[in-house]
Each structure stands twice: as structure tokens, then as C-alpha cells.
Design a protein around this motif. Structure first.
Motif, short mmCIF file in Angstrom:
data_model
loop_
_atom_site.label_atom_id
_atom_site.label_comp_id
_atom_site.label_asym_id
_atom_site.label_seq_id
_atom_site.Cartn_x
_atom_site.Cartn_y
_atom_site.Cartn_z
N LYS A 54 0.93 -1.34 -0.12
CA LYS A 54 0.05 -0.10 -0.07
C LYS A 54 0.88 1.37 0.23
N TYR B 94 -0.59 -6.33 -6.86
CA TYR B 94 -0.70 -5.51 -5.53
C TYR B 94 -1.99 -6.34 -4.89
N ARG C 58 4.85 3.33 -5.03
CA ARG C 58 4.91 3.70 -6.49
C ARG C 58 5.95 3.09 -7.36
N CYS D 181 -5.80 1.41 -7.25
CA CYS D 181 -4.67 1.86 -7.78
C CYS D 181 -5.07 2.89 -8.50
N PHE E 225 2.64 4.13 -11.53
CA PHE E 225 1.55 3.19 -10.76
C PHE E 225 1.81 3.41 -9.37
N GLN E 226 0.65 3.65 -8.88
CA GLN E 226 0.55 3.74 -7.21
C GLN E 226 -0.41 2.97 -6.48
N ALA E 227 0.06 1.94 -5.89
CA ALA E 227 -0.91 1.12 -5.03
C ALA E 227 -1.52 1.89 -4.10
#
Length: 191
Positions: free
Chosen positions: A7, A144, A10, A159, A170-172
Motif C-alpha cells: 500500500k 498489489y 509507487r 490503484c 503506478f501507485q498502490a
């Protein structure tokens, strides 16, 4: 080789994968066994966001009733109403080359259809994940796995993909909402 994310993490998506222009976003989940009597229908959606972080119209919202945006730049492959079986339960295909310059971020979400009427929430869902696959090679790039910390939430932002110069990252996220799809729609600027 796939990268497992946590979480908030990135990752440079297109910079670390030269030539990557089209991805499959696979979303999956299992339903915990409980005595609720109703079927679970989880739905994946994509919100295409402008510089202010908001969608401007229904055209910026891809879901089971609007399967594509911007001439196929974002394409939902269809609604899975049961989530049964292994692998991805729903998929969204993103073609970064077709994303208009006015779109800076793409939020990927999952909601529980009719959650309040069925007394359902993400506390009854387990093994939820989002994975990113190179559409050409079918190789998983990253994954993720969402934790099981949700108890009352009926919608989750899994995401976000966001533009950084000419690259996509990409970001979780893993952020839960009560209020289902309506809460997400309002959060992203739509009615």
C-alpha cells in the motif's frame, strides 16, 4: 519477473518497461463464506481524471454500463457477476498511446453492487488483488494484494496510474469508501 507492491508504493511503469504502451489491469477477489444468502457482484471501474483530479463527464467513467472511453484508450472487458474461478475476475485494458493529453490520472476501483440492500461489505471479501500485465507479451509486471483491513467499506480504490512527463507511473492505493459506487462517483467529481 513480477513485482509485489505494498500500500502506497509507487513504481515507474513505462520507464522501467521500455516500449510498454498497452496493459491489462486484472482485478480479482474471493468471497468469504458467510450466512448472508445473497450473491456477491463486484464491479471494476476506471475513472479518467483531468489535471484537477476530477472526471469531467460520464465519458471519463468506464464501468459495466460504459465499456470504453476515448476510442478504446480504456476498455472494460465485461461484467463478471459471480467472481467464481481462479485468475482475474474482471479486466480493464489501457492503451497509454491513446490516452488524451488532458487525462493525467486513471483511478481503478472496485465496488460491491447493491451492497447496502444485501448487507455486504469488503470485510466479507478476501484475496483481493490488482495486477498489471503487458498486453503484448502477457507477462505480469506487478501485483498489489489488497489487505483485509476493510470492514464496513463497499467501494475500494485499488490503484491509480498517473502521468509524469511522458511516462506513466503506478501507485498502490488501497483506500476504502462507505457508500459504494455513488461515493466514488462523487469523490471523482461526477454526479
Amino acid at each position: 519477473m513480477s513485482i509485489d507492491l505494498s500500500k502506497g508504493q509507487r513504481i515507474d511503469l513505462t520507464k522501467t518497461n521500455p516500449g510498454l504502451t498497452k496493459i491489462i489491469v486484472g482485478l480479482g477477489w474471493d468471497i468469504n463464506r458467510y450466512q448472508g444468502g445473497g450473491e456477491f457482484d463486484l464491479d471494476a471501474s476506471a475513472f479518467l481524471l483531468h489535471e484537477d483530479g476530477k472526471a469531467k463527464s460520464a465519458a471519463d467513467f468506464v464501468f459495466y454500463n460504459n465499456l470504453q472511453a476515448y476510442d478504446g484508450a480504456v476498455l472494460h472487458t465485461g461484467d463478471n457477476r459471480t467472481g467464481e474461478g481462479d485468475g482475474d475476475d474482471e479486466q480493464i485494458i489501457i492503451d497509454f498511446a491513446k490516452i488524451p493529453a488532458t487525462i493525467n490520472r486513471i483511478g481503478i476501483t472496485v465496488t460491491i453492487h447493491e451492497a447496502s440492500q444485501r448487507s455486504q461489505n469488503f470485510g466479507q471479501v478476501s484475496h483481493a488483488f490488482v495486477r498489471v500485465v503487458n498486453e503484448v507479451t502477457k507477462q505480469e509486471i506487478m501485483r498489489y494484494d489488497l489487505g483485509e483491513e476493510f470492514s464496513i467499506e463497499t467501494a475500494v480504490v485499488f490503484c491509480e496510474f498517473y502521468r509524469y512527463g511522458s511516462d506513466w507511473k503506478f501507485q498502490a492505493i488501497g483506500s476504502g469508501f462507505a457508500g459504494g459506487l455513488a461515493a466514488l462517483v462523487r469523490n471523482y467529481g461526477l454526479e
